[in-house]
Design a protein around this motif. Structure first.
Motif, PDB file in Angstrom:
ATOM      1  N   THR A  45      21.855 -88.212 -55.467  1.00  0.00           N
ATOM      2  CA  THR A  45      22.497 -89.318 -54.768  1.00  0.00           C
ATOM      3  C   THR A  45      23.896 -88.892 -54.332  1.00  0.00           C
ATOM      4  OG1 THR A  45      23.335 -90.256 -56.829  1.00  0.00           O
ATOM      5  CG2 THR A  45      21.260 -91.146 -56.007  1.00  0.00           C
ATOM      6  N   ILE A  46      24.342 -89.480 -53.247  1.00  0.00           N
ATOM      7  CA  ILE A  46      25.703 -89.258 -52.767  1.00  0.00           C
ATOM      8  C   ILE A  46      26.290 -90.629 -52.475  1.00  0.00           C
ATOM      9  CG2 ILE A  46      27.123 -88.345 -50.894  1.00  0.00           C
ATOM     10  CD1 ILE A  46      25.088 -86.150 -50.513  1.00  0.00           C
ATOM     11  N   GLU A  47      27.492 -90.856 -52.978  1.00  0.00           N
ATOM     12  CA  GLU A  47      28.198 -92.100 -52.667  1.00  0.00           C
ATOM     13  C   GLU A  47      29.082 -91.877 -51.457  1.00  0.00           C
ATOM     14  OE1 GLU A  47      30.507 -94.238 -55.514  1.00  0.00           O
ATOM     15  OE2 GLU A  47      28.799 -94.458 -56.864  1.00  0.00           O
ATOM     16  N   ILE A  48      28.964 -92.770 -50.486  1.00  0.00           N
ATOM     17  CA  ILE A  48      29.764 -92.696 -49.267  1.00  0.00           C
ATOM     18  C   ILE A  48      30.641 -93.934 -49.207  1.00  0.00           C
ATOM     19  CG2 ILE A  48      29.684 -92.600 -46.757  1.00  0.00           C
ATOM     20  CD1 ILE A  48      26.855 -91.387 -47.070  1.00  0.00           C
ATOM     21  N   GLU A  49      31.948 -93.727 -49.137  1.00  0.00           N
ATOM     22  CA  GLU A  49      32.861 -94.854 -49.022  1.00  0.00           C
ATOM     23  C   GLU A  49      32.671 -95.520 -47.665  1.00  0.00           C
ATOM     24  OE1 GLU A  49      34.843 -96.186 -51.330  1.00  0.00           O
ATOM     25  OE2 GLU A  49      34.087 -94.702 -52.747  1.00  0.00           O
ATOM     26  N   HIS A  50      32.423 -96.806 -47.698  1.00  0.00           N
ATOM     27  CA  HIS A  50      32.174 -97.538 -46.453  1.00  0.00           C
ATOM     28  C   HIS A  50      32.871 -98.883 -46.569  1.00  0.00           C
ATOM     29  CE1 HIS A  50      29.825 -99.894 -43.503  1.00  0.00           C
ATOM     30  NE2 HIS A  50      29.821 -98.749 -42.863  1.00  0.00           N
ATOM     31  N   GLY A  51      34.077 -98.957 -46.044  1.00  0.00           N
ATOM     32  CA  GLY A  51      34.834-100.197 -46.151  1.00  0.00           C
ATOM     33  C   GLY A  51      35.247-100.462 -47.587  1.00  0.00           C
ATOM     34  N   SER A  52      34.957-101.671 -48.055  1.00  0.00           N
ATOM     35  CA  SER A  52      35.397-102.064 -49.395  1.00  0.00           C
ATOM     36  C   SER A  52      34.402-101.690 -50.488  1.00  0.00           C
ATOM     37  CB  SER A  52      35.621-103.578 -49.437  1.00  0.00           C
ATOM     38  OG  SER A  52      34.412-104.253 -49.143  1.00  0.00           O
ATOM     39  N   ARG A  53      33.231-101.208 -50.115  1.00  0.00           N
ATOM     40  CA  ARG A  53      32.242-100.852 -51.131  1.00  0.00           C
ATOM     41  C   ARG A  53      31.573 -99.522 -50.767  1.00  0.00           C
ATOM     42  NH1 ARG A  53      27.249-101.518 -49.218  1.00  0.00           N
ATOM     43  NH2 ARG A  53      26.979-102.835 -47.396  1.00  0.00           N
ATOM     44  N   PRO A  54      31.192 -98.758 -51.775  1.00  0.00           N
ATOM     45  CA  PRO A  54      30.496 -97.497 -51.482  1.00  0.00           C
ATOM     46  C   PRO A  54      29.014 -97.748 -51.174  1.00  0.00           C
ATOM     47  CG  PRO A  54      30.821 -97.738 -53.832  1.00  0.00           C
ATOM     48  CD  PRO A  54      31.499 -98.915 -53.176  1.00  0.00           C
ATOM     49  N   ASP A  55      28.466 -96.968 -50.287  1.00  0.00           N
ATOM     50  CA  ASP A  55      27.034 -96.950 -50.034  1.00  0.00           C
ATOM     51  C   ASP A  55      26.462 -95.754 -50.779  1.00  0.00           C
ATOM     52  OD1 ASP A  55      26.875 -99.179 -48.382  1.00  0.00           O
ATOM     53  OD2 ASP A  55      27.278 -98.009 -46.571  1.00  0.00           O
ATOM     54  N   VAL A  56      25.254 -95.895 -51.250  1.00  0.00           N
ATOM     55  CA  VAL A  56      24.597 -94.799 -51.965  1.00  0.00           C
ATOM     56  C   VAL A  56      23.476 -94.265 -51.081  1.00  0.00           C
ATOM     57  CG1 VAL A  56      23.314 -94.123 -54.015  1.00  0.00           C
ATOM     58  CG2 VAL A  56      25.153 -95.802 -54.206  1.00  0.00           C
ATOM     59  N   LEU A  57      23.471 -92.959 -50.879  1.00  0.00           N
ATOM     60  CA  LEU A  57      22.436 -92.293 -50.107  1.00  0.00           C
ATOM     61  C   LEU A  57      21.511 -91.591 -51.096  1.00  0.00           C
ATOM     62  CD1 LEU A  57      21.565 -91.649 -47.212  1.00  0.00           C
ATOM     63  CD2 LEU A  57      23.096 -89.681 -47.275  1.00  0.00           C
ATOM     64  N   TYR A  58      20.224 -91.901 -51.019  1.00  0.00           N
ATOM     65  CA  TYR A  58      19.235 -91.318 -51.934  1.00  0.00           C
ATOM     66  C   TYR A  58      18.593 -90.111 -51.259  1.00  0.00           C
ATOM     67  CZ  TYR A  58      20.014 -95.543 -54.543  1.00  0.00           C
ATOM     68  OH  TYR A  58      20.613 -96.550 -55.253  1.00  0.00           O
ATOM     69  N   LEU A  59      18.559 -89.004 -51.982  1.00  0.00           N
ATOM     70  CA  LEU A  59      18.156 -87.717 -51.416  1.00  0.00           C
ATOM     71  C   LEU A  59      17.174 -86.986 -52.322  1.00  0.00           C
ATOM     72  CD1 LEU A  59      21.833 -86.605 -50.850  1.00  0.00           C
ATOM     73  CD2 LEU A  59      20.335 -87.483 -49.064  1.00  0.00           C
ATOM     74  N   TRP A  60      16.481 -86.001 -51.731  1.00  0.00           N
ATOM     75  CA  TRP A  60      15.774 -84.987 -52.492  1.00  0.00           C
ATOM     76  C   TRP A  60      16.626 -83.731 -52.429  1.00  0.00           C
ATOM     77  CZ3 TRP A  60      12.292 -86.214 -55.711  1.00  0.00           C
ATOM     78  CH2 TRP A  60      11.322 -87.169 -55.453  1.00  0.00           C
ATOM     79  N   ARG A  61      16.762 -83.056 -53.563  1.00  0.00           N
ATOM     80  CA  ARG A  61      17.441 -81.765 -53.584  1.00  0.00           C
ATOM     81  C   ARG A  61      16.361 -80.696 -53.535  1.00  0.00           C
ATOM     82  NH1 ARG A  61      19.356 -77.617 -57.023  1.00  0.00           N
ATOM     83  NH2 ARG A  61      21.537 -77.076 -56.694  1.00  0.00           N
ATOM     84  N   PHE A  62      16.522 -79.729 -52.643  1.00  0.00           N
ATOM     85  CA  PHE A  62      15.603 -78.604 -52.529  1.00  0.00           C
ATOM     86  C   PHE A  62      16.351 -77.325 -52.884  1.00  0.00           C
ATOM     87  CE2 PHE A  62      13.337 -81.682 -50.112  1.00  0.00           C
ATOM     88  CZ  PHE A  62      12.001 -81.303 -50.147  1.00  0.00           C
ATOM     89  N   ALA A  63      15.648 -76.365 -53.486  1.00  0.00           N
ATOM     90  CA  ALA A  63      16.257 -75.083 -53.840  1.00  0.00           C
ATOM     91  C   ALA A  63      15.305 -73.960 -53.456  1.00  0.00           C
ATOM     92  CB  ALA A  63      16.545 -75.033 -55.336  1.00  0.00           C
TER      93      ALA A  63
END
Length: 86
Positions: A45-63
């Motif tokens: 997951t990555i938290e992205i600051e968006h205005g007054s609240r963070p948005d969470v982006l859900y991801l798959w990690r590949f290696a």
């Protein structure tokens, strides 16, 4: 191919493994990387600051292992030597 070149550059910089992330719902991208030898390494997951609240982006990690098969000099991979003629 751009992906193969990136993998080679990562290996030449001394890394054994590369990783990337794909948005959880992006099935075409997931399939692309799996077809090119990348393995799903788990969720991220990555938290992205968006205005007054963070948005969470859900991801798959590949290696992918990118161990360099070129000669090593002083513990660092170097470009292969190309020779012409007999």
């Amino acid at each position: 191919m751009l992906l193969a070149d990136a993998e080679r550059r990562i290996a030449l910089s001394g890394h054994d493994e590369a990783w990337l992330t794909v948005v959880l719902s992006n099935d075409p991208a997931r399939g692309f990387y799996e077809r090119h030898g990348w393995r799903r390494d788990g969720p991220a997951t990555i938290e992205i600051e968006h205005g007054s609240r963070p948005d969470v982006l859900y991801l798959w990690r590949f290696a992918k292992s990118v161990t360099c098969l070129t000669p090593v000099l002083g513990g660092r991979a170097v470009a292969p030597v190309l020779r012409s003629g007999p």
